[in-house]
Design an enzyme around this catalytic site. Structure first.
Site, PDB file in Angstrom:
ATOM      1  N   LYS A  26       0.835  -1.209   0.000  1.00 59.41           N
ATOM      2  CA  LYS A  26       0.000   0.000   0.000  1.00 59.41           C
ATOM      3  C   LYS A  26       0.865   1.253   0.000  1.00 59.41           C
ATOM      4  O   LYS A  26       0.647   2.173  -0.792  1.00 59.41           O
ATOM      5  CB  LYS A  26      -0.921  -0.040   1.218  1.00 59.41           C
ATOM      6  CG  LYS A  26      -1.930   1.080   1.216  1.00 59.41           C
ATOM      7  CD  LYS A  26      -2.936   0.919   2.345  1.00 59.41           C
ATOM      8  CE  LYS A  26      -3.961  -0.127   2.018  1.00 59.41           C
ATOM      9  NZ  LYS A  26      -4.597  -0.743   3.143  1.00 59.41           N
ATOM     10  N   ARG A  96      -3.487   2.741   8.437  1.00 66.00           N
ATOM     11  CA  ARG A  96      -3.715   1.435   7.817  1.00 66.00           C
ATOM     12  C   ARG A  96      -2.449   0.602   7.783  1.00 66.00           C
ATOM     13  O   ARG A  96      -1.361   1.129   7.626  1.00 66.00           O
ATOM     14  CB  ARG A  96      -4.184   1.599   6.364  1.00 66.00           C
ATOM     15  CG  ARG A  96      -5.531   2.224   6.207  1.00 66.00           C
ATOM     16  CD  ARG A  96      -5.733   2.531   4.725  1.00 66.00           C
ATOM     17  NE  ARG A  96      -6.839   3.422   4.505  1.00 66.00           N
ATOM     18  CZ  ARG A  96      -8.067   3.010   4.212  1.00 66.00           C
ATOM     19  NH1 ARG A  96      -8.337   1.734   4.096  1.00 66.00           N
ATOM     20  NH2 ARG A  96      -9.023   3.890   4.023  1.00 66.00           N
ATOM     21  N   GLY A 105      -7.670  -7.728   4.351  1.00 66.82           N
ATOM     22  CA  GLY A 105      -8.511  -7.745   5.543  1.00 66.82           C
ATOM     23  C   GLY A 105      -7.903  -8.429   6.753  1.00 66.82           C
ATOM     24  O   GLY A 105      -8.556  -8.578   7.778  1.00 66.82           O
ATOM     25  N   MET A 107      -5.252  -7.465   8.560  1.00 72.67           N
ATOM     26  CA  MET A 107      -4.673  -6.596   9.589  1.00 72.67           C
ATOM     27  C   MET A 107      -5.551  -5.370   9.798  1.00 72.67           C
ATOM     28  O   MET A 107      -6.567  -5.207   9.140  1.00 72.67           O
ATOM     29  CB  MET A 107      -3.252  -6.237   9.206  1.00 72.67           C
ATOM     30  CG  MET A 107      -2.339  -7.450   9.262  1.00 72.67           C
ATOM     31  SD  MET A 107      -0.656  -7.091   8.877  1.00 72.67           S
ATOM     32  CE  MET A 107      -0.748  -6.567   7.203  1.00 72.67           C
ATOM     33  N   ARG A 340      -2.828  -1.918  -6.346  1.00 67.92           N
ATOM     34  CA  ARG A 340      -1.963  -3.080  -6.134  1.00 67.92           C
ATOM     35  C   ARG A 340      -2.232  -4.074  -7.255  1.00 67.92           C
ATOM     36  O   ARG A 340      -3.263  -3.981  -7.931  1.00 67.92           O
ATOM     37  CB  ARG A 340      -2.229  -3.717  -4.780  1.00 67.92           C
ATOM     38  CG  ARG A 340      -3.654  -4.193  -4.627  1.00 67.92           C
ATOM     39  CD  ARG A 340      -3.894  -4.734  -3.229  1.00 67.92           C
ATOM     40  NE  ARG A 340      -5.323  -4.980  -3.038  1.00 67.92           N
ATOM     41  CZ  ARG A 340      -5.884  -5.229  -1.878  1.00 67.92           C
ATOM     42  NH1 ARG A 340      -5.166  -5.233  -0.788  1.00 67.92           N
ATOM     43  NH2 ARG A 340      -7.163  -5.467  -1.773  1.00 67.92           N
ATOM     44  N   HIS A 461     -14.891  -9.404   1.239  1.00 64.18           N
ATOM     45  CA  HIS A 461     -13.830 -10.224   1.834  1.00 64.18           C
ATOM     46  C   HIS A 461     -13.862 -11.654   1.307  1.00 64.18           C
ATOM     47  O   HIS A 461     -12.854 -12.197   0.854  1.00 64.18           O
ATOM     48  CB  HIS A 461     -13.972 -10.214   3.365  1.00 64.18           C
ATOM     49  CG  HIS A 461     -12.991 -11.089   4.056  1.00 64.18           C
ATOM     50  ND1 HIS A 461     -13.295 -12.367   4.436  1.00 64.18           N
ATOM     51  CD2 HIS A 461     -11.696 -10.878   4.380  1.00 64.18           C
ATOM     52  CE1 HIS A 461     -12.225 -12.901   5.000  1.00 64.18           C
ATOM     53  NE2 HIS A 461     -11.244 -12.017   4.984  1.00 64.18           N
ATOM     54  N   SER A 777      19.170 -41.127  -9.788  1.00 64.65           N
ATOM     55  CA  SER A 777      17.888 -40.452  -9.592  1.00 64.65           C
ATOM     56  C   SER A 777      17.761 -40.183  -8.102  1.00 64.65           C
ATOM     57  O   SER A 777      17.796 -41.117  -7.289  1.00 64.65           O
ATOM     58  CB  SER A 777      16.737 -41.333 -10.072  1.00 64.65           C
ATOM     59  OG  SER A 777      15.520 -40.694  -9.766  1.00 64.65           O
ATOM     60  N   CYS A 847      13.270 -38.041  -8.340  1.00 65.64           N
ATOM     61  CA  CYS A 847      11.952 -38.669  -8.407  1.00 65.64           C
ATOM     62  C   CYS A 847      11.216 -38.622  -7.070  1.00 65.64           C
ATOM     63  O   CYS A 847      10.142 -39.157  -6.922  1.00 65.64           O
ATOM     64  CB  CYS A 847      12.051 -40.099  -8.924  1.00 65.64           C
ATOM     65  SG  CYS A 847      13.035 -41.153  -7.859  1.00 65.64           S
ATOM     66  N   TYR A 867      16.678 -33.874 -15.575  1.00 63.16           N
ATOM     67  CA  TYR A 867      15.216 -33.863 -15.573  1.00 63.16           C
ATOM     68  C   TYR A 867      14.683 -33.935 -14.149  1.00 63.16           C
ATOM     69  O   TYR A 867      15.415 -34.275 -13.207  1.00 63.16           O
ATOM     70  CB  TYR A 867      14.662 -35.047 -16.389  1.00 63.16           C
ATOM     71  CG  TYR A 867      14.902 -36.389 -15.726  1.00 63.16           C
ATOM     72  CD1 TYR A 867      13.997 -36.898 -14.795  1.00 63.16           C
ATOM     73  CD2 TYR A 867      16.051 -37.135 -16.003  1.00 63.16           C
ATOM     74  CE1 TYR A 867      14.238 -38.113 -14.168  1.00 63.16           C
ATOM     75  CE2 TYR A 867      16.286 -38.343 -15.384  1.00 63.16           C
ATOM     76  CZ  TYR A 867      15.374 -38.827 -14.460  1.00 63.16           C
ATOM     77  OH  TYR A 867      15.598 -40.010 -13.822  1.00 63.16           O
TER      78      TYR A 867
HETATM   79  C1  PEP Z   1      12.139 -41.377  -2.588  1.00 60.10           C
HETATM   80  O1  PEP Z   1      12.535 -41.904  -1.558  1.00 60.10           O
HETATM   81  O2  PEP Z   1      12.285 -40.168  -2.825  1.00 60.10           O
HETATM   82  C2  PEP Z   1      11.410 -42.158  -3.595  1.00 60.10           C
HETATM   83  C3  PEP Z   1      11.058 -41.618  -4.740  1.00 60.10           C
HETATM   84  O3  PEP Z   1      11.086 -43.420  -3.262  1.00 60.10           O
HETATM   85  P1  PEP Z   1       9.852 -43.797  -2.342  1.00 60.10           P
HETATM   86  O4  PEP Z   1       9.036 -42.571  -2.127  1.00 60.10           O
HETATM   87  O5  PEP Z   1       9.120 -44.862  -3.069  1.00 60.10           O
HETATM   88  O6  PEP Z   1      10.524 -44.285  -1.112  1.00 60.10           O
END
Ligand code: PEP
Ligand code: MG
Length: 897
Positions: A26, A96, A105, A107, A340, A461, A777, A847, A867
């Site tokens: 603000k 304000r 809203g 604060m 804003r 709100h 991975s 992963c 990746y």
């Molecule tokens: C992990 O541990 O990050 C994984 C992908 O394997 P899981 O979640 O199956 O243990």
């Protein structure tokens, strides 16, 4: 010397629009609007640094602040040519809050500050309006009592109602000056009773009371909750804006409104907003009166509307983003009180970003930066299934209201935010129904499927908060009669009790009785454009975690370029293509576990082989041309056998063995700490025949697909590795089987063998492991668990305290959701660098769940992974985050000298 206060007014300002962190949104907006010549009332901003100091020093103000505020009050008095508390021509101010991130809203605000028994006479004289002056006075006293002294709102409202009844008035607008005067005296008496002191008459005392209340509201429960829900962290605190009051309630030539430079629901380029004649700003936001649309204002006040339209264009060009503005008209003169960046629905976010890039207002890179990960998630809004026929739909209409946020929601009616939270905790789906919502309700609003209010407009709100979350919301359902005491509501003769189902259509603003089937609609056009730009920009690949051909196909639709993790054990329990065969698979794996010699185990594994092979064929087909990383069995074996006696008896019967044998084997498998136990590749070290069966299934499926003309790129992945020699045994065994099968088949098939990095030791010894492994991975679920010593299954009991800034506030986010860059991230980076030192072409991915978390994806980009892999619905989030990482990298490079 440090400066704590910044002035704006008379066409000049000490701060600027880019000073959001210091002045709050603000304060920065007011400074910037002043600078670019817009009509803004004068004032000053006490910085967020002062708030930070306040909390770091036992709620004490910086020593120099008193004097600086006094100097700025004097300057404000000079610019406005009025004096605080003056009996003839008094200056009134609003006080304000405003932090760097908008918290609508959450604060506190105090208006009309500076009024006392003497200055109110001055206000009456200058405005020639007794009634107005005393109404302003009672509003101020009322706000001061509730906001600064935390007196009960209801106590004061009760006295207001009693006064009106006594004097015989129904509407506030009919109450004369004498009525308000009486009420002020009553409020002050109540003040004395409750606080033991007299109501502060001196404006500077009032001002310091108000400043304290605004700082205090930064740490109020509702504000803290809002920051937690919105994941707002790292702010210094709130600024305090002290601004000359202008009045929208001096008559029919005055008014107040809130408007957006584009439609915040659809993103369409139209001027959009609400306007209330003869009202103060809070009346619009609180949603107490139902306002008129801007198009009506155009007819009623064409000149002011014309000015406002010019401001709209100027502000949007200036900020290069959709703005949400508050304005007041005092006797035909326009004042801008705030601008804003406007909150918007996800669909609007996409449309505005693409439109603005097409209009050359912003670049494509900027358009990508404009989309938040949540916007993508919320794009997949459900709607009522069009298969529900119109007639039955019509017969179930309960009432209608204003369509504040689109999407549909189904749930059981709940009338209080607290109960909404309780019911949700029990696993119920609820719709929160209120006359209006207030910031106290955010907890319940956050968990509700949808929100319905009886009053309010599109900027109330409920509407603003719900829109920010992309949560279905209908407001201003005025025919709805809500009976809190008896927990029921009625409209048009129909009654719905607490706990009964309703369906909201937030797109149309219609409320239906009962639970309707919902479906997820087609994505807006702008979505495809943004995702195309994202894909053109990003360097990181985006794969998916999928265990079935169905998930794999879904993930392809979401743009996945391969699979980063197939958890093969999921296939041991369910046959997704032929569910009736699930039992057979379960028995085969259980037979394998219960076998007491290798031959029996191999026999059982032979039964599993065709199931696994068929699943892999399905997944390879879905991922034609993309890599598929298949992880060998990972969980401890006890997870696959029954622990209750009746189930053990059933299993014993099926396998033709003694139940005691089953019970004994289950007992043997028990581990005190299974997460650190006999799991992961340790199973394959003990039982190489499991590895042999799984590798065979993978390679045979790959050969079959290759023969059928499908391009297969299999990656065999060993979980939970901790040592080079351990990995070598697995690697050699895998290659021996694979090479043998490929050779015999006569097809050309390239495959990789690699490992997950889930243990600190594996990360530390990455250089050695990479001598053999062709890819890494990072399993950051386990790596987080093992690095931090936090159980991923149980830490939920206390981890919230570590994240809650009011409790310990040790981490900014749950480390199982957003990667802990400092600790776990350090190991990841170390692992990548040392792995690639040994094997420059080492393929690296992630992963763990973090692969679908935007901040973590950006980290993965920074440490040069190849990746990330995310669950199918999060794939688009990762694609966008990967592109944003590139844009942020460019920006950082440009900033470096
Ligand atoms: C992990 O541990 O990050 C994984 C992908 O394997 P899981 O979640 O199956 O243990
Ligand atoms: Mg794991």
């Amino acid at each position: 010397m440090k400066k704590w206060v910044y002035f704006f007014g008379g066409g000049k300002s000490e701060g600027g629009g880019e000073w959001r962190d210091l002045l709050g949104g603000k304060g920065a907006g007011l400074a910037e609007m002043t600078k670019i010549g817009l009509p803004v009332p004068a004032g000053f901003t006490i910085s967020t640094e002062a708030c930070d100091y306040f909390y770091k020093n036992g709620k004490k103000y910086p020593a120099a602040l008193k004097k600086e505020v006094a100097t700025h009050v004097a300057r404000l008095e000079r610019v406005t040519r009025k004096k605080l508390g003056d009996p003839k021509n008094p200056l009134l101010v609003s006080v304000r809050s405003g932090s760097a991130r908008s918290m609508p809203g959450m604060m506190e605000t105090i208006l009309n500050l500076g009024l006392n028994d003497r200055s109110v006479e001055g206000l009456a004289a200058t405005t020639k309006n007794d009634r107005f002056a005393y109404d302003a006075y009672r509003r101020f006293v009322q706000m001061y009592c509730t906001v600064v002294m935390e007196m009960s709102k209801e106590d004061l409202e009760h006295r207001l109602r009693a006064m009106k009844a006594r004097l015989g008035f129904k509407e506030d607008t009919a109450v004369p000056a004498s009525g308000w005067k009486e009420l002020v005296a009553e409020y002050k008496k109540l003040f004395q009773q409750k606080t033991g002191g007299t109501f502060p008459e001196h404006p500077m005392d009032q001002l310091w009371g108000a400043i304290g209340a605004v700082f205090g509201s930064w740490m109020a429960e509702k504000a803290v909750t809002y920051r937690r829900v919105e994941k707002i962290t790292g702010l210094l605190g709130t600024a305090v804006n002290v601004v000359q009051m202008v009045f929208g309630n001096t008559g029919d030539n005055s008014g107040t409104g809130v408007c957006f430079t584009r439609d915040p629901s659809s993103g369409e380029k139209i001027f959009y907003g609400d306007y209330l004649v003869n009202a103060q700003g809070e009346d619009v936001v609180a949603g107490i009166r139902t306002p008129m649309p801007l198009s009506e204002m155009k007819k009623a006040m064409p000149k002011v509307y014309g000015q406002l339209e010019k401001v709209r264009v100027k502000l949007e060009r200036h900020y290069r983003d959709m703005q949400d503005m508050e304005f007041t008209v005092e006797d035909g003169k326009l004042y801008m009180l705030q601008t804003r960046t406007g909150k918007r629905t996800p669909a609007a976010a996409f449309r505005i970003a693409v439109d603005m890039a097409d209009e050359k207002l912003i670049t494509k890179d900027e358009a990508l930066q404009r989309i938040k990960p949540e916007d993508i998630e919320r794009l997949f809004y459900p709607v009522i299934d069009s298969k529900v026929d119109k007639k039955s739909l019509q017969s179930r209409v309960l009432t209608t209201g204003i369509n504040a946020v689109p999407g549909a929601a189904v749930g059981k009616v709940i009338f209080s935010a607290r109960e909404a939270e309780e019911w949700t905790e029990r696993g119920e789906k609820v719709i929160l129904v209120r006359r209006e919502t207030s910031p106290e309700d955010v907890g319940g609003m956050a968990v509700a499927q949808g929100i319905l209010t009886a009053t309010g407009g599109k900027t109330s709100h409920a509407a603003v908060v719900a829109r920010g979350w992309g949560k279905c919301c209908i407001v201003g359902a005025e025919k709805l009669d809500i009976d809190y005491a008896n927990q029921k509501m009625s409209a048009g003769g129909k009654v719905v009790k607490q706990g009964e189902w309703i369906t909201l259509d937030g797109g149309e603003g219609v409320v239906y009785a009962g639970d309707m089937p919902l479906v997820t609609p087609e994505l807006p056009k702008a979505y495809a454009t943004i995702m195309k730009w994202a894909d053109e920009t990003r360097r990181l690949g985006v794969r998916t975690n999928a265990d079935t051909p169905q998930d794999a196909r879904k993930a392809r639709e979401f743009g996945a370029e391969g699979i980063g993790l197939v958890r093969t054990e999921h296939m041991f329990f369910t046959d997704f293509e032929q569910p009736e065969k699930s039992h057979e698979r379960q028995r085969a794996i259980q037979e394998m576990i219960l076998a007491d010699n290798k031959e029996a185990r191999v026999r059982a594994l032979d039964k599993l082989l065709p199931f696994q092979r068929r699943d892999f064929v399905g997944i390879f087909q879905a991922m034609d041309g993309f890599p598929v990383t298949i992880r060998l069995i990972d969980p401890p074996l006890h997870e696959f056998v029954p622990h209750e006696r009746p189930k053990q008896e059933e299993l014993a019967r099926d396998l033709g063995i003694d139940v005691e044998t089953v019970a004994r084997r289950v007992e043997q498998l028990h581990e005190a700490n299974p997460m650190l136990g006999h799991r992961g590749c340790r199973l394959a070290i003990t039982y190489p025949e499991i590895l042999e069966m799984q590798v065979r299934a993978i390679i045979e499926a790959a050969i079959e697909c290759t023969k059928a003309g499908i391009k297969v790129i299999p990656e065999i992945m060993h979980p939970l590795t901790l040592d080079r020699k351990e990995y070598m045994i697995l690697d050699h065994a895998s290659r021996r089987i694979a090479d043998d099968l490929i050779k015999k088949s006569g097809v050309k098939l390239h495959y990789l063998v690699g490992t997950m990095i889930e243990l600190p030791r594996a990360a530390l010894l990455a250089g050695e492991i990479a001598e053999l492994a062709e890819f890494f991975s990072f399993g950051t679920n386990d790596l987080t668990q093992t690095t931090m010593g936090l159980s991923r299954d149980d830490a939920g009991r206390f981890l919230p305290d570590y994240v809650d800034e009011k409790k310990a506030g040790i981490f900014a986010a749950d480390p199982f959701q957003t990667l802990d860059e400092k600790g776990v991230g350090f190991l990841v980076q170390w692992g990548i660098e040392h792995g690639r030192k040994t094997r420059p072409k080492l393929e690296v991915g992630i992963c763990g769940e973090h692969g679908g978390d935007a901040d973590s994806v950006k980290f993965c980009h920074k440490v040069k992974m190849d990746y990330v892999s995310a669950s199918p619905f999060r794939v688009p989030i990762s694609r966008l985050a990967a592109a944003q990482a590139v844009v942020e990298e460019k920006l950082a490079k440009r900033k470096r000298p």
